[in-house]
Design an enzyme around this catalytic site. Structure first.
Site, PDB file in Angstrom:
ATOM      1  N   CYS A 130       6.056  27.003 -10.119  1.00  0.00           N
ATOM      2  CA  CYS A 130       6.632  25.864  -9.965  1.00  0.00           C
ATOM      3  C   CYS A 130       5.894  25.079 -10.825  1.00  0.00           C
ATOM      4  CB  CYS A 130       6.482  25.357  -8.548  1.00  0.00           C
ATOM      5  SG  CYS A 130       7.331  23.772  -8.378  1.00  0.00           S
ATOM      6  N   CYS A 133       5.252  21.567  -9.285  1.00  0.00           N
ATOM      7  CA  CYS A 133       4.271  21.534  -8.255  1.00  0.00           C
ATOM      8  C   CYS A 133       2.866  21.711  -8.904  1.00  0.00           C
ATOM      9  CB  CYS A 133       4.604  22.831  -7.129  1.00  0.00           C
ATOM     10  SG  CYS A 133       6.118  22.961  -6.502  1.00  0.00           S
ATOM     11  N   ASP A 134       2.582  22.545  -9.872  1.00  0.00           N
ATOM     12  CA  ASP A 134       1.155  22.777 -10.254  1.00  0.00           C
ATOM     13  C   ASP A 134       0.735  22.459 -11.618  1.00  0.00           C
ATOM     14  OD1 ASP A 134       1.064  24.274  -7.784  1.00  0.00           O
ATOM     15  OD2 ASP A 134       1.819  26.062  -8.389  1.00  0.00           O
TER      16      ASP A 134
END
Length: 301
Positions: A130, A133-134
């Site tokens: 992701c 997300c990261d």
């Protein structure tokens, strides 16, 4: 008989349990594995509103404890079959049959993996599924993205605003993404396409340090020094249990809308397995809240 059974103990399922229990419903959460789901593999979460930073395991633990404190029950065994008759759902597990008046399906979707050496070992330590997300953890660093569809190219473009260099590795000669994304990638000097190639190995001791890329035409390999790799080769919704109910689209996702209602009265869908444009913790939690509220309304009527 339980009022509502929630199948799946990820973020969507446990949020649904919190809201269902607060609505006074007798609630049981069923999961074939362990509570938390995919987010347990995240070393850090920094994009959930109101929480500056938390590990995936701690986030899941807090949801679990909150749901339990409100009276929701948890059962960790697989659901093998689901039947509905006269408004009553029967969920079959290896240890018996559980009946309920409503079901919230939150089974999640699994990221497809590359299946190469080093991937599992370094997941959460440079291997991510992701970019949204990261990505922020790799600011100013060199990363790779594996995939050739819309998600992969969108991830590469997103990361190019954060990272110094993005290798975009695709096993075919041409990308499968929409033309406007391909044009944007070609015009972006921070993105280096590596075509006709697949990731053969991900290496590093404590964290990702390099990926070995094999050319599919001549079998030659090159090693790319990277700090991380984002795998974007698709999702697989874990929805086979619900296929006989005709509530899935051609890709296996629930066709439920924003009210989380499916075509079967009393069956609601929440989280990553629902057809939607964005799959994040916040949207999973939102789905869980909506599904529980809709289930409560359905049961009252």
């Amino acid at each position: 008989m339980t009022d509502v059974m929630i199948i799946g103990a990820g973020t969507a399922g446990m949020t649904a349990a919190i809201y269902a229990a607060r609505a006074g419903l007798k609630t049981l959460v069923l999961d074939k594995g362990f509570y938390g789901g995919q987010i347990n593999s995240a070393a850090d979460i920094e994009n959930y509103p109101g929480i500056g930073r938390i590990s995936g395991v701690d986030f899941s633990q807090q949801l679990y404890e909150q749901a339990q404190a409100l009276g929701a029950g948890f059962l960790f065994e697989p659901a093998e079959r689901l039947e509905v008759q006269s408004g009553v759902f029967s969920v079959y597990t290896p240890n018996g049959i559980h009946t309920c008046r409503a079901v919230i399906a939150a089974p999640g979707a699994q990221r497809r993996k590359l299946g190469c050496p080093g991937e599992d070992r370094l997941t959460g330590r440079g291997v991510s599924y992701c970019a949204t997300c990261d990505g922020a953890f790799f600011r100013g660093k060199t990363v790779a993205v594996a995939g050739g569809g819309n998600t992969a190219l969108e991830d590469a473009l997103f990361l190019s605003n954060i990272c110094s260099c993005v290798y975009l590795i695709h096993r075919r000669r041409e990308f499968r993404a929409e033309k406007y994304l391909q044009d944007a990638v070609r015009q972006n000097s921070s993105i280096i396409p590596v075509l006709d190639s697949c990731v053969a190995e991900i290496s590093g001791e404590e964290r990702v340090r390099a990926v070995s890329v094999e050319n599919r035409q001549d079998g030659t390999r090159q090693e790319l020094a990277v700090d991380g790799i984002f795998v974007a080769v698709g999702l697989e919704p874990d929805t086979s249990l619900f296929a006989p109910l005709d509530v899935l689209d051609q890709n296996g996702y629930f066709t439920a809308g924003e009210d989380c209602r499916t075509g079967v009265p009393g069956l609601f869908a929440a989280g990553d397995a629902r057809r939607k444009p964005l799959r994040q913790l916040i949207t999973a939690a939102a789905d869980g809240a909506v599904a529980a509220a809709q289930a409560a309304e359905y049961l009252r009527k």
